[in-house]
Design an enzyme around this catalytic site. Structure first.
Site, PDB file in Angstrom:
ATOM      1  N   SER A 186      40.628  30.925  36.543  1.00 59.76           N
ATOM      2  CA  SER A 186      41.204  29.589  36.667  1.00 59.76           C
ATOM      3  C   SER A 186      40.494  28.693  37.670  1.00 59.76           C
ATOM      4  O   SER A 186      39.486  29.055  38.256  1.00 59.76           O
ATOM      5  CB  SER A 186      42.683  29.661  37.047  1.00 59.76           C
ATOM      6  OG  SER A 186      42.792  30.093  38.390  1.00 59.76           O
ATOM      7  N   THR A 228      39.057  26.318  31.434  1.00 58.91           N
ATOM      8  CA  THR A 228      39.872  27.245  32.204  1.00 58.91           C
ATOM      9  C   THR A 228      41.276  26.652  32.284  1.00 58.91           C
ATOM     10  O   THR A 228      41.592  25.717  31.550  1.00 58.91           O
ATOM     11  CB  THR A 228      39.253  27.516  33.601  1.00 58.91           C
ATOM     12  OG1 THR A 228      39.973  28.585  34.231  1.00 58.91           O
ATOM     13  CG2 THR A 228      39.244  26.288  34.487  1.00 58.91           C
ATOM     14  N   TYR A 229      42.106  27.190  33.147  1.00 58.58           N
ATOM     15  CA  TYR A 229      43.452  26.649  33.335  1.00 58.58           C
ATOM     16  C   TYR A 229      43.676  26.386  34.816  1.00 58.58           C
ATOM     17  O   TYR A 229      42.963  26.911  35.664  1.00 58.58           O
ATOM     18  CB  TYR A 229      44.520  27.598  32.768  1.00 58.58           C
ATOM     19  CG  TYR A 229      44.574  28.934  33.461  1.00 58.58           C
ATOM     20  CD1 TYR A 229      45.444  29.147  34.527  1.00 58.58           C
ATOM     21  CD2 TYR A 229      43.736  29.968  33.067  1.00 58.58           C
ATOM     22  CE1 TYR A 229      45.482  30.369  35.179  1.00 58.58           C
ATOM     23  CE2 TYR A 229      43.772  31.198  33.708  1.00 58.58           C
ATOM     24  CZ  TYR A 229      44.641  31.392  34.760  1.00 58.58           C
ATOM     25  OH  TYR A 229      44.672  32.603  35.404  1.00 58.58           O
TER      26      TYR A 229
END
Length: 127
Positions: A25, A57-58
Site C-alpha cells: 500500500s 495500490t491502495y
C-alpha cells in the site's frame, strides 16, 4: 454507460519513506486524504515523476499533519525517499453526470503541504 474519470489527484508530493517489509500500500497523511476525498483502502494509481514508474495500490491513512507519503511492500522498489509522485483516484460516473463531475486536485509544496486545491486540470504546467 459509465466512464472512468479522475476523481482526486495529489500533485507533486514527495516520498517520505519506502518500507519494503510492510504488507503493501501507500500511507498518506489523513489531512491530505480528507482534502481530496480519498478514503482508506481506496485503489489509487501512483506515478513517479523521477523514473516514470506507474503502479496501482491502495491507501492507508497516515498520521494527520505529518506530510507522510510512504510506499509499502513491493511498491517500495519503485520509489526512493525524495522522489516526486502523483497519486490519482478514479470514479465511475454515469454518462448523464459527466458534465457536472469535478475532481479535487491538491497541488503540493516541497514539504507535502497543500498550496492549492483546484477542481480542474490547469491549462499550463504546475510545479
Amino acid at each position: 454507460m459509465f466512464r472512468t474519470l479522475m476523481n482526486a489527484k495529489i500533485h507533486r508530493a514527495r516520498v517520505t519513506e519506502a518500507n519494503l517489509d510492510y504488507v503493501g500500500s501507500i500511507t498518506i497523511d489523513e489531512d491530505i486524504l480528507d482534502a481530496v476525498g480519498i478514503v482508506a483502502n481506496e485503489k489509487v494509481q501512483v506515478v513517479n515523476n523521477h523514473n516514470g514508474a506507474r503502479f496501482e495500490t491502495y491507501v492507508i491513512p497516515g498520521e494527520r499533519g505529518s506530510g507522510v507519503f510512504c510506499l509499502n511492500g513491493a511498491a517500495a522498489r519503485l520509489v526512493q525517499k525524495g522522489d516526486v509522485i502523483i497519486v490519482i483516484s478514479y470514479v465511475l460516473v454515469p454518462e448523464e453526470k459527466i458534465a457536472a463531475h469535478r475532481p479535487k486536485i491538491a497541488i503540493m509544496d516541497e514539504n507535502n503541504r497543500i498550496v492549492q486545491l483546484i477542481a480542474e486540470e490547469p491549462a499550463h504546467t504546475v510545479l
